[in-house]
Design an enzyme around this catalytic site. Structure first.
Site, PDB file in Angstrom:
ATOM      1  N   ARG A 262       0.717  -1.218   0.157  1.00 49.10           N
ATOM      2  CA  ARG A 262       0.047   0.122  -0.074  1.00 49.10           C
ATOM      3  C   ARG A 262       0.861   1.309  -0.022  1.00 49.10           C
ATOM      4  O   ARG A 262       0.593   2.403  -0.657  1.00 49.10           O
ATOM      5  CB  ARG A 262      -1.034   0.136   1.230  1.00 49.10           C
ATOM      6  CG  ARG A 262      -1.926  -1.057   1.203  1.00 49.10           C
ATOM      7  CD  ARG A 262      -2.746  -0.982  -0.133  1.00 49.10           C
ATOM      8  NE  ARG A 262      -3.715  -2.313  -0.134  1.00 49.10           N
ATOM      9  CZ  ARG A 262      -3.553  -3.336  -0.741  1.00 49.10           C
ATOM     10  NH1 ARG A 262      -2.432  -3.976  -0.679  1.00 49.10           N
ATOM     11  NH2 ARG A 262      -4.739  -4.396  -0.711  1.00 49.10           N
TER      12      ARG A 262
ATOM     13  N   GLU B 226       2.074   1.788  -3.659  1.00 47.87           N
ATOM     14  CA  GLU B 226       1.194   2.194  -4.304  1.00 47.87           C
ATOM     15  C   GLU B 226       0.667   3.686  -3.938  1.00 47.87           C
ATOM     16  O   GLU B 226       0.333   4.549  -5.196  1.00 47.87           O
ATOM     17  CB  GLU B 226      -0.285   1.557  -3.894  1.00 47.87           C
ATOM     18  CG  GLU B 226      -1.587   1.950  -5.032  1.00 47.87           C
ATOM     19  CD  GLU B 226      -2.622   1.198  -4.517  1.00 47.87           C
ATOM     20  OE1 GLU B 226      -2.531  -0.004  -5.028  1.00 47.87           O
ATOM     21  OE2 GLU B 226      -3.595   1.646  -4.268  1.00 47.87           O
TER      22      GLU B 226
ATOM     23  N   SER C 190      15.798  14.591   2.798  1.00 46.10           N
ATOM     24  CA  SER C 190      16.888  13.438   2.995  1.00 46.10           C
ATOM     25  C   SER C 190      15.950  12.229   3.522  1.00 46.10           C
ATOM     26  O   SER C 190      15.276  12.572   4.438  1.00 46.10           O
ATOM     27  CB  SER C 190      17.679  14.167   4.209  1.00 46.10           C
ATOM     28  OG  SER C 190      18.642  13.105   4.536  1.00 46.10           O
TER      29      SER C 190
END
Lengths: 150, 150, 150, 150, 150, 150, 150, 150, 150, 150
Positions: free
Chosen positions: J92, J95, J118
């Site tokens: 997830r 995604e 960073s």
């Protein structure tokens, strides 16, 4: 699939354990072997065959067994694999090539003509450069220019 | 798929053609723009946004059209793609990372502790080093050490 | 993604069409240019920058337009891509490397020590060798040995 | 996944260790077996089934155990894997194919018509060619031309 | 990247449109050209150079323009690409190779010794075989055995 | 990752060793089991579950241990992996699909309509066909046509 | 590379635009064509050849040009490509296969024996199932079992 | 690389052996555990953590050792790997997604709006549907619709 | 291959040009549309369908043509492609997942049980956090926990 | 290939077993070590070297053997591998990057200029946020902005 590097891979693991156990730093080992720092690490970790005399000296320094000392002298298959690219410390160098690769190419051809910087007749050096805004890693690559020629 | 770099890619092609047509070398262009050589090539070929003033100056030097001058100022997507790795001139640098990657990592951690050399706060320089056995390409990478910290 | 070879790729298509239209074979073109056969094909199809004089001569022989003649002189990105590997004529050479790669490596190191055969200071020749059991393709690769050295 | 080459892979490791331990070079082994150098290395390292008589002779020369001698006679799966491509000594040959692949194809078709150079009815030879500018690796590939035919 | 097949790819699209527009089936075209069915389809869709006489005959049958007729005679790069593997009709053949590949290999070596079935001196035939439980596709591959030999 | 085929993979290695040790050829084993040649090899090497009676008979013929006899009866995961594609003997079949894949597809659809040749209700046969120009490998694939239908 | 689906791909784009412009939903189009919903969408978007009568009816409903109506009747190459897997709506189905793939396989073999569920003689249905905790997507796949048989 | 699933992978192998040795079918095991068939297989083969009580009951039914019973209760990494896709029984489901993926997406969005079918709040059922033309595999996927929302 | 996103991809390019030409920042556009910043950028660049009213408002703000305004309302295929991963600004997020992925997973399961953080019922926020050692990028991901349930 | 992380990988397995056996949750371990939750999990599972004092304290808490305690202090290779991406809980997050990656990039550049967040000077926090519609996972990433500079 044949593991072409079976004996050197085992030697690499043995050397890493030995360095971890020892009180010596890579810098000290390199000094004892009287070889440049990066060459020393690379060779002991499997990227170069180690000349017999140096392999034995390294064996004494790091208390390596005889098989390891012999394995260090073998010609390696230099096949690092892609997984190392994911390590953040190593990835930054790959990122530099992605960002500056074409610029390096253009600059080499403009300055030297059609050819390459040799990665064989080449040495690499890494030092600390002090800086008030934070110390800097300084890597110098120095390779012979090779001209395309028939 | 969306071509996120559509306008900068076009600008890159235009710049390359213009450089080929012009009498200026990259070295002269860099000097005119008063910027380091590799930064200049990289920026004009799409790896950095070019500040407006410099973009216009480059536009004059290379006789670029206005769209190209504007495109040079855009924030690029730095996505070089893997195919560049196959070019022999660029490949030699990848090969060095495959051969010396672990050694660079060990040396950085021994000298600086856990962290990386920044590829962002970093500069790269390429020069010719004369040598009786054949001149050499000398690349200096100089990046700030960044410590892992929470 | 930036098509770094845009102008040379177009030139390659133009050259191939021109050769197909012309009455000249590659062998005749190479002879006219007074260059080795494989170098000539490779250079005109995008693997080498073609010196101005030769590019113009090729332009006359093949009736190429001026842009193509100029493009031939550009420094190429030598990025052939993997798809060529699938062509049966080309694949056989890849198969030889898969079958004899380690043997070539062992033989080089035994004969020359640690290093490589240069692919830059190197030439390749292809000839027909007559044989009662069917003529044979004979490819000779001749490259300078380069020793690993710091 | 099934390791189709399990016994031959083990034999390859055994042979490499045995060669390292022995005083014989590959050249001497090839001479003793009265077979060409590259065929000998390739066959003993897993690319060809070794005829029983030769396998036994190799077993004596290198003091191999009986299982290894039997394994050498097995029909191998010739599946070298892509990782060998990364080794610098082997990579140079892949680079030559990327740079000269289309030229080899064009030259074969012009000289012989539609077809391929066989990689099965084919032999490969590697020799040293002395040269005042540095000795050269000379590889000769000699394969039967096969015409596409129904 | 250079599209090595640019003209033949265009010809393939033209042929497919022409076949769709025409009243001829592939079987009829093959009969008219007096060539085997699969060879005819493969050649007209880009897998074989088409001899001039046949190309012209095909041009008449399918009302192809002159450029297409010329392109059909060009030597193709046979680079189908991996995406075809996903098509369910084509995939079933790949699946057979995954399931029966090692069995084919064992049977070839047991019957013929060390070597391969040629894919160059080879023909492929596809016919319908009637069967009360549903008609069957019958594919016959017939290729010359080639022995590994030096 | 879970090795879904752990027991069958081990059985495959055991069967191959047993066949190598035995005096029986695959052809004889197939005859003894009264099953087609390619089915027999494929099933014993892991591509089909072997019915109990046949597994036991094979166990007697090849002197297999009980675990192997049981493993042969297991439902396999048919996951050959891509590395087999590199073996030259197997590769030639893949090459045929690359060269003739679209032609096979067009011919199937023209003759049968929209659908596929089943790879499940399908058998494959390999025989030697004598030929004065060199004997030929003849592979017959015979699969039921399946129409796309809702 | 040849774009085997050139005309159908164009038709797919035209159909999607036409549906977006039209007042018809896919459900209404399916009803008008008297075909199942998923078949209708799949066929009009390139996964099935559309029978002439239906293609014309679709052409009227969606005001498609004649080329598109003809293209819909062509036999497609069903080569969706991997990029669709990334779409979150489609990915969830791939994830289900990763999580439940082995369980589906075990259940099929236990219930039906060695074989597969056909993806050719198969239909797929998608409906809304009302649920107080949130309505649910219900997908029913119904395919003929095919037994492995020679 | 870390094998995140080391203990569950071992448990999966143990469960498969135990099921093969036992007289119980998956259907009976599922009934004994009072859980749906596919959930039961998936969970025991590593796709779901098994609640302690069920793990112990499964341990008794299948005579599993204590470590396996404990491992079943661990939270798994659900990383099936791509190799399963090659198994013909599992591949057919992937093929359906390639052929009907866009249609499923269009139908979901038309019926439910922008969102997905959950693969987490979801269940899958597999049954046999009798049919005079051959029994059919019927798979029902039932997942909650989730709307994209911020 | 079908470009499923053809119209939205074009709209994305148009929007990016329009934003570059306009005096509005993304922050101002988001404020005008009264939607969160990241949602606004993502939706206008192709990751979400834009409700008609907002699309028209965006069209006025950015002086978009009508086709673009309509395209923005289309349901997108969310298929970003892997090349974006190479951009250094985006790569840092991928690196965080490689370094902290297992830790995120362990923490979610310990706190919530077996399930996932929804990426659908989820919002993402990016703000500047001032810091004397250098300002910081602060990204907050807030997604509903979804429990695995049948 | 060299397993650069051999000792840390083993330590990771040992730690996971120890945590499973222990009564301590990760939250309690983190509290005992007085370190943030995600840092603690990540470090003990191999993403950070653990300072000696903390490693020993963790060793006592989890009853780890001495080798494991030492291994925890080693500098890791942070090479997670791609297979973790398939786990639904971890996927997830990937995604989200595919859907919101360009938006994150645009927002960072608009707010901060050319540079990156960073991933080294960065911390990540995961908490539960109660919500009447279902509790939510809240992940906060907080990293220093780094400006591109030479």
């Amino acid at each position: 699939m044949t593991n072409w590097n079976a004996t050197r891979d085992q030697a690499t693991l043995n050397v890493r354990s030995a360095v971890a156990r020892s009180d010596s730093s890579w810098a000290e080992i390199a000094e004892q072997l009287d070889r440049p720092l990066l060459w020393t690490i690379a060779a002991l970790l499997g990227s170069h065959p180690v000349p017999a005399e140096l392999a034995e000296k390294a064996g004494e320094l790091l208390d390596l067994d005889e098989d390891t000392v012999l394995a260090l002298q073998e010609q390696p298959y230099r096949i690092a694999g892609d997984s190392l690219k994911d390590d953040p410390t190593i990835y930054r160098f790959y990122e530099l090539l992605a960002v500056y690769g074409p610029a390096l190419k253009e600059a080499i051809h403009e300055e030297f003509g059609d050819g390459i910087m040799s990665a064989i007749n080449c040495n690499v050096e890494l030092t600390r450069r002090e800086d008030p805004d934070g110390d800097r890693v300084r890597v110098i690559i120095d390779g012979k220019f090779l001209k395309y020629q028939w």
